[in-house]
Design a protein around this motif. Structure first.
Motif, short mmCIF file in Angstrom:
data_model
loop_
_atom_site.label_atom_id
_atom_site.label_comp_id
_atom_site.label_asym_id
_atom_site.label_seq_id
_atom_site.Cartn_x
_atom_site.Cartn_y
_atom_site.Cartn_z
N PHE A 129 27.20 -7.01 15.57
CA PHE A 129 26.19 -8.01 15.87
C PHE A 129 26.30 -8.39 17.33
O PHE A 129 27.30 -8.12 17.97
CB PHE A 129 26.34 -9.25 14.97
N TRP A 130 25.26 -9.00 17.84
CA TRP A 130 25.21 -9.41 19.24
C TRP A 130 25.76 -10.82 19.34
O TRP A 130 25.14 -11.77 18.88
CB TRP A 130 23.76 -9.35 19.73
N MET A 131 26.96 -10.95 19.91
CA MET A 131 27.66 -12.24 19.94
C MET A 131 26.86 -13.32 20.67
O MET A 131 26.85 -14.46 20.24
CB MET A 131 29.03 -12.06 20.59
N THR A 132 26.19 -12.96 21.76
CA THR A 132 25.45 -13.98 22.50
C THR A 132 24.30 -14.56 21.67
O THR A 132 24.00 -15.75 21.78
CB THR A 132 24.91 -13.44 23.83
N ALA A 133 23.67 -13.74 20.85
CA ALA A 133 22.60 -14.25 19.99
C ALA A 133 23.17 -15.23 18.96
O ALA A 133 22.57 -16.27 18.68
CB ALA A 133 21.88 -13.10 19.29
N LEU A 134 24.33 -14.89 18.40
CA LEU A 134 24.97 -15.79 17.44
C LEU A 134 25.33 -17.12 18.09
O LEU A 134 25.05 -18.19 17.55
CB LEU A 134 26.24 -15.13 16.87
N LEU A 135 25.92 -17.07 19.28
CA LEU A 135 26.32 -18.30 19.97
C LEU A 135 25.11 -19.15 20.33
O LEU A 135 25.14 -20.37 20.21
CB LEU A 135 27.13 -17.97 21.22
N LYS A 136 24.03 -18.51 20.78
CA LYS A 136 22.81 -19.26 21.12
C LYS A 136 22.28 -19.99 19.89
O LYS A 136 21.92 -21.16 19.97
CB LYS A 136 21.76 -18.31 21.68
N ALA A 137 22.24 -19.31 18.76
CA ALA A 137 21.76 -19.94 17.52
C ALA A 137 22.67 -21.08 17.11
O ALA A 137 22.21 -22.14 16.68
CB ALA A 137 21.67 -18.90 16.41
N GLN A 138 23.99 -20.88 17.25
CA GLN A 138 24.94 -21.94 16.89
C GLN A 138 24.75 -23.15 17.78
O GLN A 138 24.75 -24.29 17.31
CB GLN A 138 26.38 -21.44 17.00
N LEU A 139 24.59 -22.93 19.08
CA LEU A 139 24.47 -24.04 20.01
C LEU A 139 23.19 -24.85 19.80
O LEU A 139 23.13 -26.02 20.14
CB LEU A 139 24.55 -23.54 21.45
N GLN A 140 22.18 -24.22 19.22
CA GLN A 140 20.93 -24.92 18.96
C GLN A 140 20.96 -25.71 17.65
O GLN A 140 20.07 -26.50 17.38
CB GLN A 140 19.76 -23.93 18.96
N GLN A 177 30.87 -26.85 18.20
CA GLN A 177 32.22 -26.69 17.66
C GLN A 177 32.37 -25.31 17.02
O GLN A 177 33.37 -24.63 17.22
CB GLN A 177 32.52 -27.78 16.62
N ALA A 178 31.38 -24.88 16.25
CA ALA A 178 31.42 -23.56 15.62
C ALA A 178 31.45 -22.46 16.67
O ALA A 178 32.20 -21.48 16.53
CB ALA A 178 30.23 -23.38 14.68
N ALA A 179 30.65 -22.61 17.72
CA ALA A 179 30.62 -21.62 18.79
C ALA A 179 31.98 -21.54 19.48
O ALA A 179 32.48 -20.44 19.77
CB ALA A 179 29.52 -21.95 19.80
N GLN A 180 32.60 -22.68 19.74
CA GLN A 180 33.92 -22.70 20.37
C GLN A 180 34.95 -22.01 19.50
O GLN A 180 35.75 -21.22 19.97
CB GLN A 180 34.35 -24.16 20.64
#
Length: 95
Positions: free
Chosen positions: A25-36, A42-45
């Protein structure tokens, strides 16, 4: 994986000779979704800490030698003679 469940072991010959596919999976897409999402920072960290541990542990890449880009010929000779020693990096000095 990141779920905390044990990672299954897949024999390498299944991937090569049985044409199995490993998909990521594309980690940056996951982090962007988490941050929104609410509480997503906290989950992204936590996810980034897990990925960092993996990249510095079992998924670490061994670099056997670094060459300047102008020595690409020497880098290729080194790589051919030492294919299992690790990655060969080419560095562009202008950047």
């Amino acid at each position: 994986g990141l779920s905390g469940k044990p990672v299954s072991e897949i024999p390498w010959n299944h991937l090569i000779f049985q044409e199995k596919v490993v998909q990521g999976f594309w980690m940056t897409a996951l982090l962007k979704a988490q941050l929104q999402s609410e509480g997503g920072a906290q989950a992204a960290q936590e996810d980034m800490e897990i990925v960092s541990k993996l990249l510095h542990g079992p998924l670490a890449t061994t670099v056997s030698k670094t060459f300047p880009l102008q020595d690409v010929g020497d880098a290729l000779v080194f790589m051919r003679r030492n294919m299992s020693a690790g990655k060969v990096h080419l560095v562009m000095n202008n950047f």
